[in-house]
Design a protein around this motif. Sequence first.
Motif, PDB file in Angstrom:
ATOM      1  N   GLN A  61       0.829  -1.203   0.000  1.00  0.00           N
ATOM      2  CA  GLN A  61       0.000   0.000   0.000  1.00  0.00           C
ATOM      3  C   GLN A  61       0.868   1.260   0.000  1.00  0.00           C
ATOM      4  OE1 GLN A  61      -3.304  -0.131  -0.545  1.00  0.00           O
ATOM      5  NE2 GLN A  61      -2.936  -2.329  -0.671  1.00  0.00           N
ATOM      6  N   LYS A  65       0.950   4.184  -2.802  1.00  0.00           N
ATOM      7  CA  LYS A  65       0.781   5.591  -2.412  1.00  0.00           C
ATOM      8  C   LYS A  65       1.946   6.415  -2.945  1.00  0.00           C
ATOM      9  CE  LYS A  65      -0.061   8.527   1.609  1.00  0.00           C
ATOM     10  NZ  LYS A  65      -0.228   8.589   3.059  1.00  0.00           N
ATOM     11  N   TYR A  88      -0.483  14.795  -3.251  1.00  0.00           N
ATOM     12  CA  TYR A  88      -1.473  13.892  -3.838  1.00  0.00           C
ATOM     13  C   TYR A  88      -2.498  14.637  -4.683  1.00  0.00           C
ATOM     14  CZ  TYR A  88       0.919  11.130  -0.439  1.00  0.00           C
ATOM     15  OH  TYR A  88       1.919  10.519   0.277  1.00  0.00           O
ATOM     16  N   ASN A 109      -5.030   9.578   2.800  1.00  0.00           N
ATOM     17  CA  ASN A 109      -5.412   8.231   3.256  1.00  0.00           C
ATOM     18  C   ASN A 109      -6.921   8.118   3.418  1.00  0.00           C
ATOM     19  OD1 ASN A 109      -2.789   7.336   3.263  1.00  0.00           O
ATOM     20  ND2 ASN A 109      -2.553   7.376   5.479  1.00  0.00           N
ATOM     21  N   VAL A 112      -8.639   8.157  -0.152  1.00  0.00           N
ATOM     22  CA  VAL A 112      -8.468   6.886  -0.870  1.00  0.00           C
ATOM     23  C   VAL A 112      -9.277   5.779  -0.210  1.00  0.00           C
ATOM     24  CG1 VAL A 112      -6.769   5.080  -1.386  1.00  0.00           C
ATOM     25  CG2 VAL A 112      -6.301   7.455  -1.991  1.00  0.00           C
ATOM     26  N   TRP A 119      -4.931   1.855  -1.465  1.00  0.00           N
ATOM     27  CA  TRP A 119      -4.040   2.581  -2.372  1.00  0.00           C
ATOM     28  C   TRP A 119      -3.769   1.772  -3.636  1.00  0.00           C
ATOM     29  CZ3 TRP A 119      -2.796   7.517  -2.568  1.00  0.00           C
ATOM     30  CH2 TRP A 119      -3.001   8.301  -1.435  1.00  0.00           C
ATOM     31  N   LYS A 123      -4.275   3.136  -7.333  1.00  0.00           N
ATOM     32  CA  LYS A 123      -3.229   3.076  -8.362  1.00  0.00           C
ATOM     33  C   LYS A 123      -3.772   2.431  -9.637  1.00  0.00           C
ATOM     34  CE  LYS A 123       1.241   1.012  -9.429  1.00  0.00           C
ATOM     35  NZ  LYS A 123       2.345   0.171  -8.945  1.00  0.00           N
TER      36      LYS A 123
END
Length: 132
Positions: A61, A65, A88, A109, A112, A119, A123
């Motif tokens: 994760q 990230k 981000y 966090n 997401v 994460w 992605k």
Amino acid sequence: MSKLKLKFATLLLLFGFSFGMVTDVAANILPEQTTTAQAATLSASQKKQIAAINAGLSKKQKAAKNWIAKRESSYRYTARNGNCYGRYQLLKAYLHGDLSPVNQERTANSYVAGRYGTWTHAKRFWQSHHWY
């Protein structure tokens, strides 16, 4: 004159598409660098707080990230793009006026988790859409 403008616009579109494809291929071929120069500008307290915020994330994760941070801002906590800000590229409204790196990590966090669950899912979405 309108034919000239159309040809020029077509040329720009083709160039932009070609450039995007080249940079996408290069990003997939070149090795990832997971360290950041900006990390050195964080205070010891900020580093400790960020480590605590990310402590619950697995290695996989954290890697996802970090992958997103590289593509969104080149790891920069001060990156700007319209109404998006930070490492981000979160909407400024999500940060509620607190643009600090610690708040960016916490908010990212939370965002997401609420939108993608993990994460790695974020992605995967980013890879399909070039945003998350």
